[in-house]
Design a protein around this motif. Structure first.
Motif, PDB file in Angstrom:
ATOM      1  N   THR A  92      -7.213 144.058  58.526  1.00  0.00           N
ATOM      2  CA  THR A  92      -7.945 145.262  58.915  1.00  0.00           C
ATOM      3  C   THR A  92      -8.890 144.975  60.083  1.00  0.00           C
ATOM      4  O   THR A  92      -8.970 145.766  61.034  1.00  0.00           O
ATOM      5  CB  THR A  92      -8.739 145.831  57.720  1.00  0.00           C
ATOM      6  N   ALA A  93      -9.585 143.859  60.041  1.00  0.00           N
ATOM      7  CA  ALA A  93     -10.511 143.502  61.128  1.00  0.00           C
ATOM      8  C   ALA A  93      -9.765 143.363  62.450  1.00  0.00           C
ATOM      9  O   ALA A  93     -10.227 143.842  63.491  1.00  0.00           O
ATOM     10  CB  ALA A  93     -11.260 142.219  60.781  1.00  0.00           C
ATOM     11  N   TRP A  94      -8.600 142.727  62.424  1.00  0.00           N
ATOM     12  CA  TRP A  94      -7.823 142.585  63.656  1.00  0.00           C
ATOM     13  C   TRP A  94      -7.282 143.942  64.122  1.00  0.00           C
ATOM     14  O   TRP A  94      -7.338 144.254  65.318  1.00  0.00           O
ATOM     15  CB  TRP A  94      -6.677 141.587  63.469  1.00  0.00           C
ATOM     16  N   LEU A  95      -6.796 144.750  63.190  1.00  0.00           N
ATOM     17  CA  LEU A  95      -6.290 146.076  63.565  1.00  0.00           C
ATOM     18  C   LEU A  95      -7.394 146.951  64.156  1.00  0.00           C
ATOM     19  O   LEU A  95      -7.141 147.752  65.062  1.00  0.00           O
ATOM     20  CB  LEU A  95      -5.636 146.764  62.369  1.00  0.00           C
ATOM     21  N   GLU A  96      -8.615 146.796  63.670  1.00  0.00           N
ATOM     22  CA  GLU A  96      -9.728 147.546  64.255  1.00  0.00           C
ATOM     23  C   GLU A  96      -9.946 147.154  65.713  1.00  0.00           C
ATOM     24  O   GLU A  96     -10.290 148.002  66.539  1.00  0.00           O
ATOM     25  CB  GLU A  96     -11.000 147.332  63.429  1.00  0.00           C
ATOM     26  N   GLN A  97      -9.729 145.891  66.047  1.00  0.00           N
ATOM     27  CA  GLN A  97      -9.814 145.464  67.449  1.00  0.00           C
ATOM     28  C   GLN A  97      -8.746 146.180  68.282  1.00  0.00           C
ATOM     29  O   GLN A  97      -9.008 146.615  69.398  1.00  0.00           O
ATOM     30  CB  GLN A  97      -9.620 143.954  67.582  1.00  0.00           C
ATOM     31  N   THR A  98      -7.528 146.285  67.742  1.00  0.00           N
ATOM     32  CA  THR A  98      -6.450 146.923  68.501  1.00  0.00           C
ATOM     33  C   THR A  98      -6.717 148.414  68.684  1.00  0.00           C
ATOM     34  O   THR A  98      -6.442 148.957  69.746  1.00  0.00           O
ATOM     35  CB  THR A  98      -5.070 146.734  67.841  1.00  0.00           C
ATOM     36  N   THR A  99      -7.265 149.061  67.656  1.00  0.00           N
ATOM     37  CA  THR A  99      -7.509 150.501  67.773  1.00  0.00           C
ATOM     38  C   THR A  99      -8.711 150.795  68.669  1.00  0.00           C
ATOM     39  O   THR A  99      -8.815 151.893  69.206  1.00  0.00           O
ATOM     40  CB  THR A  99      -7.682 151.174  66.395  1.00  0.00           C
ATOM     41  N   THR A 109      -6.443 142.799  75.545  1.00  0.00           N
ATOM     42  CA  THR A 109      -5.701 142.156  74.459  1.00  0.00           C
ATOM     43  C   THR A 109      -6.590 141.935  73.241  1.00  0.00           C
ATOM     44  O   THR A 109      -7.810 141.857  73.350  1.00  0.00           O
ATOM     45  CB  THR A 109      -5.132 140.792  74.904  1.00  0.00           C
ATOM     46  N   ALA A 110      -5.934 141.836  72.105  1.00  0.00           N
ATOM     47  CA  ALA A 110      -6.591 141.434  70.861  1.00  0.00           C
ATOM     48  C   ALA A 110      -5.703 140.370  70.235  1.00  0.00           C
ATOM     49  O   ALA A 110      -4.524 140.620  69.976  1.00  0.00           O
ATOM     50  CB  ALA A 110      -6.752 142.623  69.918  1.00  0.00           C
ATOM     51  N   LYS A 111      -6.272 139.187  70.030  1.00  0.00           N
ATOM     52  CA  LYS A 111      -5.514 138.078  69.435  1.00  0.00           C
ATOM     53  C   LYS A 111      -6.338 137.470  68.314  1.00  0.00           C
ATOM     54  O   LYS A 111      -7.542 137.326  68.436  1.00  0.00           O
ATOM     55  CB  LYS A 111      -5.194 137.007  70.470  1.00  0.00           C
ATOM     56  N   ARG A 112      -5.642 137.128  67.251  1.00  0.00           N
ATOM     57  CA  ARG A 112      -6.318 136.467  66.139  1.00  0.00           C
ATOM     58  C   ARG A 112      -5.269 135.725  65.312  1.00  0.00           C
ATOM     59  O   ARG A 112      -4.200 136.251  65.050  1.00  0.00           O
ATOM     60  CB  ARG A 112      -7.043 137.483  65.266  1.00  0.00           C
ATOM     61  N   THR A 113      -5.607 134.518  64.908  1.00  0.00           N
ATOM     62  CA  THR A 113      -4.735 133.768  64.013  1.00  0.00           C
ATOM     63  C   THR A 113      -5.219 133.996  62.591  1.00  0.00           C
ATOM     64  O   THR A 113      -6.390 133.766  62.277  1.00  0.00           O
ATOM     65  CB  THR A 113      -4.746 132.268  64.356  1.00  0.00           C
ATOM     66  N   SER A 133      -0.946 139.260  68.056  1.00  0.00           N
ATOM     67  CA  SER A 133      -1.307 139.600  69.430  1.00  0.00           C
ATOM     68  C   SER A 133      -0.987 141.059  69.707  1.00  0.00           C
ATOM     69  O   SER A 133       0.042 141.572  69.272  1.00  0.00           O
ATOM     70  CB  SER A 133      -0.524 138.744  70.435  1.00  0.00           C
ATOM     71  N   TYR A 134      -1.881 141.695  70.461  1.00  0.00           N
ATOM     72  CA  TYR A 134      -1.712 143.087  70.864  1.00  0.00           C
ATOM     73  C   TYR A 134      -2.127 143.217  72.317  1.00  0.00           C
ATOM     74  O   TYR A 134      -3.100 142.603  72.742  1.00  0.00           O
ATOM     75  CB  TYR A 134      -2.579 144.002  69.989  1.00  0.00           C
ATOM     76  N   ARG A 135      -1.370 144.008  73.084  1.00  0.00           N
ATOM     77  CA  ARG A 135      -1.645 144.216  74.510  1.00  0.00           C
ATOM     78  C   ARG A 135      -1.663 145.712  74.805  1.00  0.00           C
ATOM     79  O   ARG A 135      -0.780 146.441  74.358  1.00  0.00           O
ATOM     80  CB  ARG A 135      -0.560 143.570  75.365  1.00  0.00           C
ATOM     81  N   SER A 136      -2.627 146.126  75.597  1.00  0.00           N
ATOM     82  CA  SER A 136      -2.737 147.548  75.918  1.00  0.00           C
ATOM     83  C   SER A 136      -1.575 148.060  76.761  1.00  0.00           C
ATOM     84  O   SER A 136      -1.270 149.249  76.729  1.00  0.00           O
ATOM     85  CB  SER A 136      -4.058 147.834  76.646  1.00  0.00           C
ATOM     86  N   ASP A 137      -0.885 147.184  77.504  1.00  0.00           N
ATOM     87  CA  ASP A 137       0.251 147.628  78.300  1.00  0.00           C
ATOM     88  C   ASP A 137       1.541 147.718  77.474  1.00  0.00           C
ATOM     89  O   ASP A 137       2.572 148.142  77.975  1.00  0.00           O
ATOM     90  CB  ASP A 137       0.456 146.736  79.532  1.00  0.00           C
ATOM     91  N   ARG A 138       1.479 147.310  76.226  1.00  0.00           N
ATOM     92  CA  ARG A 138       2.593 147.448  75.274  1.00  0.00           C
ATOM     93  C   ARG A 138       2.000 148.049  74.003  1.00  0.00           C
ATOM     94  O   ARG A 138       1.942 147.395  72.958  1.00  0.00           O
ATOM     95  CB  ARG A 138       3.226 146.088  75.032  1.00  0.00           C
ATOM     96  N   PRO A 139       1.509 149.286  74.107  1.00  0.00           N
ATOM     97  CA  PRO A 139       0.624 149.847  73.094  1.00  0.00           C
ATOM     98  C   PRO A 139       1.249 150.148  71.734  1.00  0.00           C
ATOM     99  O   PRO A 139       0.520 150.317  70.765  1.00  0.00           O
ATOM    100  CB  PRO A 139       0.127 151.145  73.742  1.00  0.00           C
ATOM    101  N   GLU A 190       2.838 141.510  68.272  1.00  0.00           N
ATOM    102  CA  GLU A 190       3.638 140.290  68.215  1.00  0.00           C
ATOM    103  C   GLU A 190       2.971 139.371  67.214  1.00  0.00           C
ATOM    104  O   GLU A 190       1.747 139.212  67.229  1.00  0.00           O
ATOM    105  CB  GLU A 190       3.684 139.631  69.593  1.00  0.00           C
ATOM    106  N   VAL A 191       3.775 138.782  66.356  1.00  0.00           N
ATOM    107  CA  VAL A 191       3.258 137.785  65.423  1.00  0.00           C
ATOM    108  C   VAL A 191       4.057 136.507  65.634  1.00  0.00           C
ATOM    109  O   VAL A 191       5.285 136.502  65.475  1.00  0.00           O
ATOM    110  CB  VAL A 191       3.361 138.252  63.952  1.00  0.00           C
TER     111      VAL A 191
END
Length: 139
Positions: free
Chosen positions: A106-113, A4-8, A28-34, A38-39
């Motif tokens: 962008t920083a959070w999206l980099e975590q998801t990618t 997961t990647a989560k950040r407020t 929030s981002y989850r690898s099982d729901r790629p 969710e915001v």
């Protein structure tokens, strides 16, 4: 294992040309729901609304205007101001426009990618499990 990647992120709810209200958005981002993010929008410590939409909208919205219907995303830059990404959320009754700093998003999206690179989502999606949930009426 689910990653997961989560950040407020601090966002601005745009009420008018020069009128904004700060809003916290828990991304929030989850690898099982790629394919989705969710915001959860938080006010006074309580979640007041939650939206699910495609991660690609945020990634592509860093550079261009994307989306139609319920969710639209586009970059902006005001002279002397910070780069921001605008996110418009629409329901049958209303439209809400929010802005978030491009660097923070962008920083959070980099975590998801780093978890699931764009174009590789299908490798992380368990179609059989989702189909079983659907057929069992648990979606």
């Amino acid at each position: 294992m689910v990653s997961t990647a989560k950040r407020t992120l601090e966002m601005q709810l745009l009420l008018g040309p020069d009128d904004t209200v700060p809003v916290a958005g828990r991304f929030s981002y989850r690898s099982d729901r790629p394919y989705e993010v969710e915001v959860a929008f938080i006010s006074r410590g309580e979640t007041v609304a939650t939206w699910l939409f495609a991660r690609d909208l945020l990634i592509d919205g860093l550079r261009d205007e994307v989306g139609h219907g319920d969710v639209r995303v586009w970059p902006t830059h005001r002279a002397g101001g910070a780069h921001r990404v605008h996110i418009e959320l629409a329901t049958d009754d209303s439209i809400c426009e929010l802005a978030v700093r491009t660097t923070e998003l962008t920083a959070w999206l980099e975590q998801t990618t780093a978890i699931v690179p764009p174009g590789h989502e299908g490798r992380h999606l368990d179609i059989d499990a989702h189909l079983a949930r659907l057929l069992a009426g648990k979606c």
